[in-house]
Write a protein that holds these residues in place. Structure first.
Motif, PDB file in Angstrom:
ATOM      1  N   LEU A 147       9.175   2.291   3.107  1.00 34.25           N
ATOM      2  CA  LEU A 147       8.999   2.923   4.423  1.00 34.25           C
ATOM      3  C   LEU A 147       7.638   2.574   5.033  1.00 34.25           C
ATOM      4  O   LEU A 147       7.531   2.347   6.235  1.00 34.25           O
ATOM      5  N   TRP A 148       6.593   2.541   4.191  1.00 33.40           N
ATOM      6  CA  TRP A 148       5.271   2.142   4.713  1.00 33.40           C
ATOM      7  C   TRP A 148       5.345   0.727   5.275  1.00 33.40           C
ATOM      8  O   TRP A 148       4.822   0.445   6.345  1.00 33.40           O
ATOM      9  N   LYS A 149       6.000  -0.152   4.535  1.00 36.66           N
ATOM     10  CA  LYS A 149       6.113  -1.556   4.977  1.00 36.66           C
ATOM     11  C   LYS A 149       6.857  -1.629   6.310  1.00 36.66           C
ATOM     12  O   LYS A 149       6.460  -2.332   7.237  1.00 36.66           O
ATOM     13  N   LEU A 150       7.966  -0.873   6.367  1.00 36.71           N
ATOM     14  CA  LEU A 150       8.754  -0.861   7.593  1.00 36.71           C
ATOM     15  C   LEU A 150       7.918  -0.318   8.751  1.00 36.71           C
ATOM     16  O   LEU A 150       7.884  -0.915   9.842  1.00 36.71           O
ATOM     17  N   ALA A 151       7.213   0.810   8.487  1.00 35.60           N
ATOM     18  CA  ALA A 151       6.401   1.431   9.544  1.00 35.60           C
ATOM     19  C   ALA A 151       5.319   0.457  10.032  1.00 35.60           C
ATOM     20  O   ALA A 151       5.035   0.381  11.234  1.00 35.60           O
ATOM     21  N   GLU A 152       4.728  -0.287   9.109  1.00 39.98           N
ATOM     22  CA  GLU A 152       3.697  -1.271   9.495  1.00 39.98           C
ATOM     23  C   GLU A 152       4.307  -2.357  10.380  1.00 39.98           C
ATOM     24  O   GLU A 152       3.717  -2.790  11.363  1.00 39.98           O
ATOM     25  N   SER A 153       5.515  -2.798  10.014  1.00 40.04           N
ATOM     26  CA  SER A 153       6.142  -3.893  10.765  1.00 40.04           C
ATOM     27  C   SER A 153       6.544  -3.463  12.179  1.00 40.04           C
ATOM     28  O   SER A 153       6.786  -4.307  13.040  1.00 40.04           O
ATOM     29  N   LEU A 154       6.616  -2.165  12.409  1.00 36.30           N
ATOM     30  CA  LEU A 154       7.044  -1.672  13.730  1.00 36.30           C
ATOM     31  C   LEU A 154       5.884  -1.465  14.704  1.00 36.30           C
ATOM     32  O   LEU A 154       6.098  -1.214  15.889  1.00 36.30           O
ATOM     33  N   LEU A 155       4.646  -1.553  14.204  1.00 35.45           N
ATOM     34  CA  LEU A 155       3.483  -1.250  15.060  1.00 35.45           C
ATOM     35  C   LEU A 155       3.454  -2.152  16.298  1.00 35.45           C
ATOM     36  O   LEU A 155       3.650  -3.368  16.191  1.00 35.45           O
ATOM     37  N   LYS A 200     -13.021   5.346   4.999  1.00 34.28           N
ATOM     38  CA  LYS A 200     -13.954   6.471   4.784  1.00 34.28           C
ATOM     39  C   LYS A 200     -13.269   7.814   5.077  1.00 34.28           C
ATOM     40  O   LYS A 200     -13.493   8.799   4.386  1.00 34.28           O
ATOM     41  N   ILE A 201     -12.472   7.850   6.109  1.00 34.89           N
ATOM     42  CA  ILE A 201     -11.793   9.112   6.452  1.00 34.89           C
ATOM     43  C   ILE A 201     -10.782   9.459   5.363  1.00 34.89           C
ATOM     44  O   ILE A 201     -10.687  10.598   4.906  1.00 34.89           O
ATOM     45  N   ASN A 202     -10.057   8.465   4.892  1.00 36.52           N
ATOM     46  CA  ASN A 202      -9.046   8.655   3.848  1.00 36.52           C
ATOM     47  C   ASN A 202      -9.681   9.168   2.547  1.00 36.52           C
ATOM     48  O   ASN A 202      -9.051   9.846   1.744  1.00 36.52           O
ATOM     49  N   ALA A 203     -10.972   8.856   2.352  1.00 31.66           N
ATOM     50  CA  ALA A 203     -11.650   9.262   1.112  1.00 31.66           C
ATOM     51  C   ALA A 203     -12.105  10.723   1.156  1.00 31.66           C
ATOM     52  O   ALA A 203     -12.515  11.274   0.134  1.00 31.66           O
ATOM     53  N   LEU A 204     -12.050  11.377   2.322  1.00 30.87           N
ATOM     54  CA  LEU A 204     -12.490  12.779   2.407  1.00 30.87           C
ATOM     55  C   LEU A 204     -11.443  13.701   1.776  1.00 30.87           C
ATOM     56  O   LEU A 204     -10.234  13.389   1.802  1.00 30.87           O
ATOM     57  N   PRO A 205     -11.882  14.851   1.236  1.00 32.22           N
ATOM     58  CA  PRO A 205     -10.928  15.756   0.577  1.00 32.22           C
ATOM     59  C   PRO A 205      -9.814  16.205   1.523  1.00 32.22           C
ATOM     60  O   PRO A 205     -10.083  16.557   2.680  1.00 32.22           O
ATOM     61  N   GLY A 206      -8.600  16.177   1.029  1.00 36.71           N
ATOM     62  CA  GLY A 206      -7.450  16.696   1.787  1.00 36.71           C
ATOM     63  C   GLY A 206      -6.926  15.772   2.865  1.00 36.71           C
ATOM     64  O   GLY A 206      -6.047  16.150   3.638  1.00 36.71           O
ATOM     65  N   ILE A 207      -7.471  14.548   2.974  1.00 35.68           N
ATOM     66  CA  ILE A 207      -6.995  13.627   4.019  1.00 35.68           C
ATOM     67  C   ILE A 207      -6.271  12.450   3.369  1.00 35.68           C
ATOM     68  O   ILE A 207      -6.883  11.609   2.709  1.00 35.68           O
ATOM     69  N   GLY A 208      -4.975  12.407   3.555  1.00 30.85           N
ATOM     70  CA  GLY A 208      -4.162  11.318   3.005  1.00 30.85           C
ATOM     71  C   GLY A 208      -4.109  10.148   3.974  1.00 30.85           C
ATOM     72  O   GLY A 208      -4.688  10.194   5.066  1.00 30.85           O
ATOM     73  N   ARG A 209      -3.366   9.141   3.563  1.00 30.03           N
ATOM     74  CA  ARG A 209      -3.306   7.902   4.358  1.00 30.03           C
ATOM     75  C   ARG A 209      -2.782   8.150   5.778  1.00 30.03           C
ATOM     76  O   ARG A 209      -3.340   7.648   6.759  1.00 30.03           O
ATOM     77  N   SER A 210      -1.721   8.935   5.889  1.00 32.45           N
ATOM     78  CA  SER A 210      -1.107   9.140   7.203  1.00 32.45           C
ATOM     79  C   SER A 210      -2.029   9.948   8.129  1.00 32.45           C
ATOM     80  O   SER A 210      -2.160   9.646   9.324  1.00 32.45           O
ATOM     81  N   THR A 211      -2.688  10.971   7.563  1.00 32.24           N
ATOM     82  CA  THR A 211      -3.600  11.789   8.382  1.00 32.24           C
ATOM     83  C   THR A 211      -4.791  10.947   8.832  1.00 32.24           C
ATOM     84  O   THR A 211      -5.234  11.039   9.987  1.00 32.24           O
ATOM     85  N   ALA A 212      -5.321  10.131   7.922  1.00 29.85           N
ATOM     86  CA  ALA A 212      -6.443   9.250   8.291  1.00 29.85           C
ATOM     87  C   ALA A 212      -6.006   8.319   9.420  1.00 29.85           C
ATOM     88  O   ALA A 212      -6.775   8.049  10.350  1.00 29.85           O
ATOM     89  N   SER A 213      -4.766   7.846   9.355  1.00 34.04           N
ATOM     90  CA  SER A 213      -4.254   6.972  10.415  1.00 34.04           C
ATOM     91  C   SER A 213      -4.198   7.707  11.746  1.00 34.04           C
ATOM     92  O   SER A 213      -4.625   7.185  12.781  1.00 34.04           O
ATOM     93  N   ILE A 238       1.300   5.647  10.680  1.00 34.98           N
ATOM     94  CA  ILE A 238       1.506   7.013  10.187  1.00 34.98           C
ATOM     95  C   ILE A 238       2.866   7.089   9.489  1.00 34.98           C
ATOM     96  O   ILE A 238       3.793   6.323   9.801  1.00 34.98           O
ATOM     97  N   LEU A 239       2.954   7.984   8.507  1.00 34.03           N
ATOM     98  CA  LEU A 239       4.236   8.178   7.821  1.00 34.03           C
ATOM     99  C   LEU A 239       4.274   9.594   7.254  1.00 34.03           C
ATOM    100  O   LEU A 239       4.063   9.801   6.068  1.00 34.03           O
ATOM    101  N   TYR A 299       2.555   5.135  21.223  1.00 33.13           N
ATOM    102  CA  TYR A 299       3.577   4.847  20.219  1.00 33.13           C
ATOM    103  C   TYR A 299       3.532   5.879  19.091  1.00 33.13           C
ATOM    104  O   TYR A 299       4.566   6.446  18.703  1.00 33.13           O
ATOM    105  N   THR A 300       2.304   6.145  18.585  1.00 34.72           N
ATOM    106  CA  THR A 300       2.160   7.084  17.462  1.00 34.72           C
ATOM    107  C   THR A 300       2.597   8.480  17.883  1.00 34.72           C
ATOM    108  O   THR A 300       3.322   9.172  17.163  1.00 34.72           O
TER     109      THR A 300
END
Ligand code: SF4
Length: 346
Positions: free
Chosen positions: A162-170, A108-121, A134-135, A178-179
């Protein structure tokens, strides 16, 4: 992988940033505003804007009720104004869709205007403690260097990797630390130029450091090399008049009026005599004018010549003498008009 996150968490606890104005809160609104401001702007520049913005618009409702003009005024100087407009639009959407309650899921946050995947994260991590990836630009720099990832990081295939790598590092725990650690490392040690590798918590495994590739990673965006063409344009002057020549119907500027074109290195006075029937006196060359087409860049050297004598037996079709002021109003290509404007001004 686990080692990377553990080292980062420990480092963040000891050496990371803990007292920025948007830290030590779980208010998703406050975190959201800071994340948007920080997208294209450095922390030190953001702090005073953030404080002014938050004291005028302390919550979603006050932001939604404000005029867009007022929101923009509070953004004035930060640049990238679409960020402020999107904040305002998203605040209105939160009022309408969620009755003013900030949504709690990444989707839902990602769907708001101006909020991309990393910001929503970032919002879900810091406000709700959810495990999300985040990326942003800083994180991309850390990951490409540390794991030796080649290719421009915003190229879709590289970004996906990079997204895949970032996910694997969580990590399994301490997601906020960490973030924040990832952000802090990218902003304070693993900087674009002169990173402080000697203080870096992940230096022992960093590929870029071990292979001395720090200056080459992340891979810069490849600039398209556009071929260049050089030509000379003759500015034939007689009293207040200037000679225009109609261009052939096909090819660049087909059918437009222009200045007579001559290949680079040709004897311009000879061309003027043989092709245009004009005896001339050479005047000083003017500064080069550049014009970029889709596939090449044209560098035009404007060469003024004073007309001394006209040989009427040489063709005159497709040629016209016009007052300098009238010539500017003819159907001219933009760079030729630019050259003529310079001439008319003198
Ligand atoms: S060792 Fe240097 S290049 Fe590698 S992640 Fe750390 S600061 Fe960046």
């Amino acid at each position: 992988m686990a080692e990377f996150s553990q080292r980062l968490i420990q480092w963040q606890q000891l050496h990371g940033r803990h007292s920025l104005p948007w830290q030590n809160t779980q208010d998703p609104y406050a975190i959201w505003v800071s994340e948007i401001m920080l997208q294209q702007t450095q922390v030190v520049a953001v702090i005073p804007y953030y404080q002014r913005f938050m004291s005028r618009f302390p919550d979603v409702a006050s932001l939604a009720q404000a005029d867009e003009d007022e929101v923009l005024r509070h953004w004035s100087g930060l640049g990238y104004y679409s960020r402020a407009r999107n904040l305002h639009t998203a605040a209105l959407a939160i009022m309408q869709q969620y009755q003013g309650e900030f949504p709690q899921t990444h989707e839902k946050i990602n769907a708001l205007p101006g909020i991309g995947r990393s910001t929503a994260s970032a919002i879900t991590v810091f406000a709700y403690g959810q495990t999300q990836t985040i990326l942003d630009g800083n994180v991309k720099r850390v990951l490409t260097r540390c794991f030796g990832i080649e290719g421009w990081p915003s190229q879709p295939a590289v970004e996906k990797r990079l997204w895949k790598l970032a996910e694997s590092l969580l990590p399994k725990a301490d997601i906020q630390c960490y973030t924040q650690g990832l952000m802090d490392l990218g902003a304070t040690l693993c900087t674009r130029s002169k990173p402080q590798c000697d203080k870096c918590p992940v230096r022992e495994n960093c590929v870029a450091r071990k292979k001395s590739r720090i200056t080459q990673l992340p891979t810069p965006k490849q600039r398209k090399i556009i071929p260049e063409r050089e030509i000379v344009m003759l500015i034939l002057l007689a009293a207040n008049e200037i000679l225009l020549e109609k261009r052939p119907p096909s090819g660049i500027w087909g059918g437009l009026w222009s200045l007579p074109e001559v290949a680079m290195g040709e004897d311009v006075q000879l061309v003027a005599r043989q092709r245009l029937g004009l005896e001339t006196k050479l005047l000083p060359t003017l500064p080069i004018v550049t014009h970029t087409f889709t596939h090449f860049r044209l560098r035009i050297t404007p060469q003024p010549l004073k007309m001394l004598k006209m040989r009427p037996e040489v063709r005159q079709s497709g040629l016209v003498w016009l007052d300098k002021e009238d010539a500017i109003d003819a159907a001219l290509p933009a760079p030729i008009r630019k050259i003529l404007l310079g001439i008319a001004a003198n």
